[in-house]
Design a protein around this motif. Structure first.
Motif, PDB file in Angstrom:
ATOM      1  N   ALA A 166       0.843  -1.190   0.000  1.00 39.06           N
ATOM      2  CA  ALA A 166       0.000   0.000   0.000  1.00 39.06           C
ATOM      3  C   ALA A 166       0.883   1.246   0.000  1.00 39.06           C
ATOM      4  O   ALA A 166       1.896   1.301   0.700  1.00 39.06           O
ATOM      5  CB  ALA A 166      -0.904   0.010   1.222  1.00 39.06           C
ATOM      6  N   PRO A 167       0.540   2.253  -0.804  1.00 41.82           N
ATOM      7  CA  PRO A 167       1.371   3.472  -0.853  1.00 41.82           C
ATOM      8  C   PRO A 167       1.339   4.201   0.482  1.00 41.82           C
ATOM      9  O   PRO A 167       0.321   4.228   1.181  1.00 41.82           O
ATOM     10  CB  PRO A 167       0.710   4.310  -1.959  1.00 41.82           C
ATOM     11  N   ALA A 168       2.475   4.788   0.815  1.00 43.60           N
ATOM     12  CA  ALA A 168       2.566   5.519   2.080  1.00 43.60           C
ATOM     13  C   ALA A 168       1.755   6.807   2.000  1.00 43.60           C
ATOM     14  O   ALA A 168       1.610   7.413   0.940  1.00 43.60           O
ATOM     15  CB  ALA A 168       4.025   5.833   2.398  1.00 43.60           C
ATOM     16  N   LYS A 169       1.203   7.226   3.127  1.00 41.31           N
ATOM     17  CA  LYS A 169       0.433   8.466   3.177  1.00 41.31           C
ATOM     18  C   LYS A 169       1.375   9.662   3.127  1.00 41.31           C
ATOM     19  O   LYS A 169       2.441   9.645   3.746  1.00 41.31           O
ATOM     20  CB  LYS A 169      -0.407   8.511   4.450  1.00 41.31           C
ATOM     21  N   PRO A 170       0.986  10.741   2.413  1.00 38.78           N
ATOM     22  CA  PRO A 170       1.844  11.927   2.354  1.00 38.78           C
ATOM     23  C   PRO A 170       1.868  12.663   3.688  1.00 38.78           C
ATOM     24  O   PRO A 170       0.901  12.636   4.457  1.00 38.78           O
ATOM     25  CB  PRO A 170       1.181  12.781   1.260  1.00 38.78           C
ATOM     26  N   SER A 171       2.962  13.326   3.966  1.00 38.88           N
ATOM     27  CA  SER A 171       3.122  14.119   5.183  1.00 38.88           C
ATOM     28  C   SER A 171       3.696  15.480   4.807  1.00 38.88           C
ATOM     29  O   SER A 171       4.391  15.627   3.799  1.00 38.88           O
ATOM     30  CB  SER A 171       4.030  13.411   6.190  1.00 38.88           C
ATOM     31  N   LEU A 172       3.368  16.478   5.653  1.00 36.82           N
ATOM     32  CA  LEU A 172       3.768  17.855   5.368  1.00 36.82           C
ATOM     33  C   LEU A 172       4.412  18.449   6.615  1.00 36.82           C
ATOM     34  O   LEU A 172       3.811  18.445   7.694  1.00 36.82           O
ATOM     35  CB  LEU A 172       2.541  18.685   4.956  1.00 36.82           C
ATOM     36  N   SER A 173       5.640  18.930   6.456  1.00 37.67           N
ATOM     37  CA  SER A 173       6.350  19.566   7.567  1.00 37.67           C
ATOM     38  C   SER A 173       6.186  21.075   7.468  1.00 37.67           C
ATOM     39  O   SER A 173       5.794  21.617   6.422  1.00 37.67           O
ATOM     40  CB  SER A 173       7.829  19.182   7.545  1.00 37.67           C
ATOM     41  N   ALA A 174       6.480  21.783   8.568  1.00 34.91           N
ATOM     42  CA  ALA A 174       6.353  23.241   8.592  1.00 34.91           C
ATOM     43  C   ALA A 174       7.363  23.838   9.564  1.00 34.91           C
ATOM     44  O   ALA A 174       7.645  23.246  10.619  1.00 34.91           O
ATOM     45  CB  ALA A 174       4.936  23.672   8.971  1.00 34.91           C
ATOM     46  N   ALA A 175       7.906  25.027   9.209  1.00 29.51           N
ATOM     47  CA  ALA A 175       8.857  25.746  10.055  1.00 29.51           C
ATOM     48  C   ALA A 175       8.738  27.229   9.745  1.00 29.51           C
ATOM     49  O   ALA A 175       8.412  27.630   8.610  1.00 29.51           O
ATOM     50  CB  ALA A 175      10.277  25.250   9.823  1.00 29.51           C
ATOM     51  N   VAL A 176       9.004  28.081  10.749  1.00 33.27           N
ATOM     52  CA  VAL A 176       8.957  29.537  10.586  1.00 33.27           C
ATOM     53  C   VAL A 176      10.372  30.098  10.707  1.00 33.27           C
ATOM     54  O   VAL A 176      11.220  29.536  11.415  1.00 33.27           O
ATOM     55  CB  VAL A 176       8.022  30.195  11.623  1.00 33.27           C
ATOM     56  N   SER A 177      10.568  31.181   9.998  1.00 34.07           N
ATOM     57  CA  SER A 177      11.906  31.785  10.025  1.00 34.07           C
ATOM     58  C   SER A 177      12.201  32.441  11.364  1.00 34.07           C
ATOM     59  O   SER A 177      13.357  32.465  11.813  1.00 34.07           O
ATOM     60  CB  SER A 177      12.027  32.824   8.896  1.00 34.07           C
ATOM     61  N   ARG A 178      11.186  32.979  12.050  1.00 27.98           N
ATOM     62  CA  ARG A 178      11.375  33.606  13.363  1.00 27.98           C
ATOM     63  C   ARG A 178      10.166  33.301  14.233  1.00 27.98           C
ATOM     64  O   ARG A 178       9.032  33.247  13.741  1.00 27.98           O
ATOM     65  CB  ARG A 178      11.554  35.127  13.220  1.00 27.98           C
ATOM     66  N   SER A 190       7.914  27.824   5.791  1.00 28.99           N
ATOM     67  CA  SER A 190       8.403  26.867   4.795  1.00 28.99           C
ATOM     68  C   SER A 190       8.069  25.439   5.234  1.00 28.99           C
ATOM     69  O   SER A 190       7.818  25.168   6.408  1.00 28.99           O
ATOM     70  CB  SER A 190       9.912  27.010   4.602  1.00 28.99           C
ATOM     71  N   GLY A 191       8.091  24.538   4.253  1.00 31.11           N
ATOM     72  CA  GLY A 191       7.814  23.137   4.560  1.00 31.11           C
ATOM     73  C   GLY A 191       8.136  22.254   3.387  1.00 31.11           C
ATOM     74  O   GLY A 191       8.593  22.720   2.327  1.00 31.11           O
ATOM     75  N   ARG A 192       7.865  20.944   3.542  1.00 30.75           N
ATOM     76  CA  ARG A 192       8.154  19.977   2.470  1.00 30.75           C
ATOM     77  C   ARG A 192       7.087  18.895   2.489  1.00 30.75           C
ATOM     78  O   ARG A 192       6.792  18.316   3.545  1.00 30.75           O
ATOM     79  CB  ARG A 192       9.534  19.364   2.655  1.00 30.75           C
ATOM     80  N   LEU A 193       6.511  18.627   1.317  1.00 26.44           N
ATOM     81  CA  LEU A 193       5.492  17.593   1.149  1.00 26.44           C
ATOM     82  C   LEU A 193       6.172  16.329   0.645  1.00 26.44           C
ATOM     83  O   LEU A 193       6.802  16.336  -0.425  1.00 26.44           O
ATOM     84  CB  LEU A 193       4.411  18.053   0.169  1.00 26.44           C
ATOM     85  N   THR A 194       6.059  15.239   1.421  1.00 27.43           N
ATOM     86  CA  THR A 194       6.747  13.994   1.075  1.00 27.43           C
ATOM     87  C   THR A 194       5.774  12.820   1.166  1.00 27.43           C
ATOM     88  O   THR A 194       4.754  12.875   1.866  1.00 27.43           O
ATOM     89  CB  THR A 194       7.930  13.735   2.017  1.00 27.43           C
ATOM     90  N   ARG A 195       6.126  11.773   0.429  1.00 25.58           N
ATOM     91  CA  ARG A 195       5.434  10.483   0.532  1.00 25.58           C
ATOM     92  C   ARG A 195       6.512   9.437   0.778  1.00 25.58           C
ATOM     93  O   ARG A 195       7.224   9.052  -0.127  1.00 25.58           O
ATOM     94  CB  ARG A 195       4.645  10.181  -0.735  1.00 25.58           C
ATOM     95  N   GLY A 251      -5.959  18.186   1.608  1.00 23.88           N
ATOM     96  CA  GLY A 251      -6.287  18.064   3.022  1.00 23.88           C
ATOM     97  C   GLY A 251      -5.165  17.601   3.915  1.00 23.88           C
ATOM     98  O   GLY A 251      -5.390  17.288   5.087  1.00 23.88           O
ATOM     99  N   VAL A 252      -3.920  17.565   3.408  1.00 24.28           N
ATOM    100  CA  VAL A 252      -2.787  17.214   4.265  1.00 24.28           C
ATOM    101  C   VAL A 252      -2.413  18.452   5.071  1.00 24.28           C
ATOM    102  O   VAL A 252      -2.193  19.530   4.498  1.00 24.28           O
ATOM    103  CB  VAL A 252      -1.597  16.712   3.434  1.00 24.28           C
ATOM    104  N   VAL A 253      -2.326  18.314   6.399  1.00 24.71           N
ATOM    105  CA  VAL A 253      -2.109  19.443   7.298  1.00 24.71           C
ATOM    106  C   VAL A 253      -0.811  19.235   8.057  1.00 24.71           C
ATOM    107  O   VAL A 253      -0.503  18.119   8.509  1.00 24.71           O
ATOM    108  CB  VAL A 253      -3.285  19.603   8.288  1.00 24.71           C
TER     109      VAL A 253
END
Length: 286
Positions: A166-178, A190-195, A251-253
């Motif tokens: 089964a394909p892995a579910k996508p995940s989304l990371s997040a970070a702020v500059s300050r 900023s962030g990165r969408l990965t599976r 809908g990935v948060v």
């Protein structure tokens, strides 16, 4: 009063039972019992015993010899409990073996049952015979017919059926500059969408903002993931504390990131007569 006069005992339970009509099972073996009684001479011995016994005891013994069913019940202790106790009380003073009382009879049966139960517990359980193995028929090797290999320009490949993971579910990371900015300042979310371990490119991503004290998220910026799945969005100037997060169109948060806003304070002074008035204003605060 003669030995056959039972009038004084007509209300006795045992005499009443003897006078009742005989049941069919009580008459079983009557002829055999009478023949045995005559051949062994028990009648003479019973008469001598009756002469030495009381009238009540003699009547009871004489009544016991009337039918084969009562005699069999007497010898096997099969009389009902009230009748058994009456017979025991009547024959106990006589010089002949008297049947046990109902209580003694129950104690003997209970002891015998306990002994049989102990013997069953002590005896080992019988082993079940193991089923003999069924011999398998021997196969006679058949003569194999080998056909010559066919020449083909296109070799055939057999696809092996393998379960598809089964394909892995996508995940989304997040970070702020300050994490802390001055009022009207901006931050980069900023962030990165990965599976799994691979980035997902070409997906629309929104920046959502939740103002402190409110409960409704609002979109403040949007962008598209790059070839490696990364995205960076600039947040509009902030005037109060907020929470930020990234959300895809599917809908990935991502996780929430908090940013604190430092307000700007301004003071002005003036004189009114002998008083000095100081006015303080706060930009981005109360």
């Amino acid at each position: 009063m003669s030995d056959d006069d039972l009038m004084p005992f007509q209300n006795d339970p045992f005499v009443t039972a003897l006078r009742a009509p005989a049941q069919e099972h009580e008459l079983a073996g009557e002829d055999a019992a009478l023949e045995l009684f005559r051949s062994t001479g028990r009648a003479a011995r019973r008469r001598r015993a009756l002469k030495r016994a009381s009238v009540g005891g003699a009547s009871v013994v004489l009544g016991l010899a009337l039918t084969g069913g009562v005699a069999a019940a007497y010898t096997t202790d099969a009389l009902p409990d009230p009748v058994q106790d009456v017979v025991h009380s009547a024959l106990d003073p006589l010089p002949i073996p008297a049947p046990p009382s109902a209580h003694v009879r129950h104690q003997r049966r209970l002891a015998a049952a306990i002994e049989r139960h102990r013997e069953r517990l002590a005896s080992p359980a019988p082993r079940r015979p193991s089923a003999a193995p069924i011999p398998r028929p021997r196969r006679t090797p058949a003569t194999a017919v080998v056909s010559p290999p066919r020449s083909s320009a296109h070799p055939q490949t057999t696809a092996s059926a393998s379960p598809t993971a089964a394909p892995a579910k996508p995940s989304l990371s997040a970070a702020v500059s300050r994490r802390v900015v001055a009022v009207h300042g901006q931050v980069l979310l900023s962030g990165r969408l990965t599976r799994g371990t691979e980035g997902v490119p070409g997906r629309v991503v929104y920046a959502a903002e939740l103002v402190a004290g409110q409960s409704t998220w609002r979109r403040v910026a949007s962008g598209q993931t790059g070839s490696d799945g990364s995205v960076a969005l600039t947040i509009p100037p902030l005037t109060t504390n907020v929470r930020l997060r990234l959300v895809t169109a599917q809908g990935v948060v991502s996780a929430q990131r908090q940013v604190a806003v430092v307000p700007k304070l301004t003071t002005t002074g003036a004189r009114s007569g002998g008083d000095r008035i100081v006015t303080v204003s706060a930009d981005g605060g109360r």
